[in-house]
Each structure stands twice: as C-alpha cells, then as structure tokens.
Design a protein around this motif. Sequence first.
Motif, short mmCIF file in Angstrom:
data_model
loop_
_atom_site.label_atom_id
_atom_site.label_comp_id
_atom_site.label_asym_id
_atom_site.label_seq_id
_atom_site.Cartn_x
_atom_site.Cartn_y
_atom_site.Cartn_z
N CYS A 132 41.44 84.61 -6.38
CA CYS A 132 41.51 85.99 -5.75
C CYS A 132 39.96 86.17 -5.18
O CYS A 132 39.93 86.72 -4.01
CB CYS A 132 41.96 87.09 -6.80
N LEU A 133 38.91 86.15 -5.96
CA LEU A 133 37.52 86.62 -5.44
C LEU A 133 37.09 85.83 -4.37
O LEU A 133 36.39 86.13 -3.50
CB LEU A 133 36.67 86.46 -6.69
N GLU A 134 37.59 84.51 -4.40
CA GLU A 134 37.05 83.53 -3.35
C GLU A 134 37.40 84.19 -1.98
O GLU A 134 36.74 84.13 -1.03
CB GLU A 134 37.63 82.37 -3.68
N CYS A 135 38.57 84.61 -1.94
CA CYS A 135 39.13 85.37 -0.57
C CYS A 135 38.49 86.70 -0.33
O CYS A 135 38.03 87.12 0.83
CB CYS A 135 40.48 85.41 -0.65
N HIS A 136 38.67 87.39 -1.45
CA HIS A 136 37.99 88.83 -1.32
C HIS A 136 36.44 88.83 -0.98
O HIS A 136 36.16 90.00 -0.43
CB HIS A 136 38.13 89.59 -2.70
N ARG A 137 35.57 87.88 -1.12
CA ARG A 137 34.49 87.85 -0.72
C ARG A 137 34.33 87.39 0.90
O ARG A 137 33.30 87.76 1.46
CB ARG A 137 33.75 86.65 -1.66
N ASN A 138 35.02 86.34 1.37
CA ASN A 138 35.00 86.14 2.50
C ASN A 138 36.45 86.19 3.05
O ASN A 138 36.96 85.24 3.64
CB ASN A 138 34.79 84.66 2.66
N PRO A 139 37.08 87.50 3.37
CA PRO A 139 38.48 87.52 4.05
C PRO A 139 38.42 87.00 5.39
O PRO A 139 39.45 86.53 5.86
CB PRO A 139 38.39 89.03 3.95
N GLU A 140 37.39 86.94 6.12
CA GLU A 140 37.10 86.26 7.48
C GLU A 140 37.72 85.05 7.68
O GLU A 140 38.36 84.54 8.72
CB GLU A 140 36.06 86.76 8.30
N GLU A 141 37.51 84.31 6.51
CA GLU A 141 38.24 82.77 6.43
C GLU A 141 39.51 82.69 6.35
O GLU A 141 40.16 81.61 6.48
CB GLU A 141 37.37 82.06 5.75
N TYR A 142 40.46 83.74 6.22
CA TYR A 142 41.68 83.83 5.54
C TYR A 142 42.50 84.73 6.52
O TYR A 142 43.64 84.48 6.78
CB TYR A 142 42.05 83.94 4.21
#
Lengths: 217, 210
Positions: A163-173
């Motif tokens: 979850c945190l992987e995306c919450h830190r870099n939302p622009e990649e997803y």
Amino acid sequence: MANVFPRWVNTIPIKVIVAIVLIKTAVVLGVTYYATPKYTRVGYAPTQPVAFSHALHAGQLEIDCRYCHTFVDRSEHSNVPGSNVCMSCHSMVRKDDPMLAPVRESYESGEPIPWVRVHKTPDYVYFNHSVHVNRGISCVECHGRVDEMDVVQHEKSFSMAFCLECHRNPEEYIRPVEEVYNLDWERPEGEAAEAEFEGFVHDWKVNPPQSCSGCHR
Amino acid sequence: MRIFLAIYVFVVIAAVSILGFRGTTSTKPPLEVFPDMDRQARYKPQAENEFFADGRNDRPVPAGTVARGNYFNQKEVFSADFEDKRLGDTVLLEGKNADGSFVKKLPLEVSYELIEQGRQKYDIFCGACHGAAGDGKGVVQPYMVGAVPANYHDDRLRSVEDGYMFDVISNGFNQMLGLKDRLSPEERWAIVLYMRALQKSQNPVAEAGI
C-alpha cells in the motif's frame, strides 16, 4: 602425558560454526521467502460454488465491472453481485444450463450464493474503494488482470509495504479516470506522459495518507 | 559432518518441495502467520454472521417499512431539522403522476452534466444488451434465447412518455428485469434523457420537421 583427546577433536569448533552458519542462513532465507504475504496470499484461488469466469464476462463480453460490482465507485465496499444480477441475463442466456443451477435456486429462494471471499485485509485496516477508483487508481494495480482470469486469484500481496509503495509515489500508478475500468490500458511512456501524470496528482490534489492513522483508524 | 550435510540438503529440498514457490495457485485459505487482531468481532458488509438464523450480516428490509435516507445521506437524516422532501414524490421516484398516468417530461433540469451521466450509466447498465447505439444489438444479444432486446428507434418508443421509459428501467418489461436496486432515481432519469438523445441522433429527418 598422552593426548586425552584424539586429534580430530580440533576440528569440532570449526564444524559447529559452519553448521550454525548453514542452519541460520537456511532459516533466515526460508522465513523471508515464505513467512510473508507474497507467499501466503498471492495465488490464493478458492473454488467457487459456481464456475463464474471473469475472462468470459468481463474480458470477452466486455461487461463493465460496475454492471456487477455496482457500488465500487460509490462506497468503501465493492459489492459482489446478487443472483438477480446474474439472472438479468441468465433468464434468457443459457436458461437451463446445469452449471447455473445454484444461481437459479438462489434467485427463487432468496438464499445468497455462498461465494468464497478472496481478498481480505485484516480488520484493523481501513480500506476504501471509492476514493481510489475515483482518483484514477485502476483495479489492475491491486487485483491484476481480473478480466483474463477464469478463477479470481489473489495477485498482489496486500502487505503494508504494498500500500505504502503507491501512497509514496502515486504519480507512477495514476491514470485518467475514464481508463480505470479498462484493465488493458497501456501506460504511455516518456516525459510528456510523466508530466501529465504529475499534473493529475497536482490538479486533483491527490494526497494519499502515509501516517498511521490514515489506514489504522 | 557428512551426515549433517546430507540431512541439511535433504531438509532444504524437502521444505522447498513441500512449500513450493511464491505465486503458485492454491485453493487453501492463506495462512495468517501472526493472527494477532486480524479477525475481530466486527460487522463487515456482505460477511457471515452466526448471530442471525440465516447466517447473513446484511439484513433484508422488513416488509411494510419505508426507508428514510440511505448509506449516502445518513448524516443529514440523523440531523435535527431533516425533512424528507422526496418521500411520496411519485413523479420523481416512480415516474407517475398522482392519478397513476405516466409523467410526460422528466422532472429534472436538463443539463450537459445530466446527459453525460446518462451516457456513462447507459453504457454500463444497458449497452451490453441494447447496444451502444440503442439498436438492440449488444454483445449479449446473439446468445439470447426467446427474447430480443428492444430497438429504441421505432415510432412507438419514440412517442411514449418519459415516465414510461423510467418505469421500464425501474421495474423491467416482460423478460427484462428492473434495475432500481442499482440505480438511483436521478440516475434513471439521466438515462431516460440520454435515450431520448440517442433516438434523436438516429432520426434526424423527423427532428428537422419539428
């Protein structure tokens, strides 16, 4: 004085050390490889009471996810459809197929079909579908290519790190909101595209929580 | 030492062959390694509950009750000066006038947003059967036995009241099941508006005459 211990005893310490190192390595590697959700959850594909295929309905027939998971964009829970939704088609399509007997029974009696739950976060985690889906986070990022699965399986680990992987870099997803339900959308590459995605994050004021109380409330 | 190494290699191979690799499919429920507070006595939607005789957490609506508000407006409903203006509004909720005849024109203000919402909902909920253009040729149509989804482009359906269309969406028509459990009244009216636009787009000649 004669030797009390025979000569081979000298090698015992070194052998013990080698043995300890070997056992430790095996245990550490084993635990990191096996005792994580990447092993315990990924690939979980329970046998369902009806052989319902997303590859046929969502992939080949291209029925929108929201025809069945109607409230995914409106509430935290993405509902699994009731048998009336199946019957809206299957009262005309494959009316007498024995594969669909449980659906017809359920529709007539009002007893739900006992679908087996695949994805389950622990109860101390707060999760909300609509905030993600309405902000350009597609089903694929968390559920994989459901539209190619005959049996739904757990694709991603759903660990806290995931979850945190995306919450830190939302622009990649993140992606345009119209493409959220299109699971085979291809992400454009290059600088212009990246600037666009960063623009989404900025314009929509996307701000995923990284503090503990965001998800453990 | 040799014996130790032999056992070591044997145990590693045995463990790997029993446990397998990451990502292999299995039908066994995932193991919860430290199940501290993973499963608590808590209500979750669509979950099981042993307390009720039928084992369901979601309770069916008791017969003869009228819903006051719902999940989406519960905050307002429980405020002190809440007044349910929609209760009993048959025009908005059923598409019928008080005397039971169908409403002629939709009771909402027509706007671009409304027609856009109608397009979205139409493509999700009707397109599979009636086709994106409303000609009755959706993807599912070839599989149907003993039923043909209606083609909207005929004179009868062009001349029916908006309220009639609303009623078909809500309660269904012959073989078609109603969709009122999945669409709010506003969304259903939005679809009616979009269907009218579809009908006009396929019949420009009649349009010019008006």
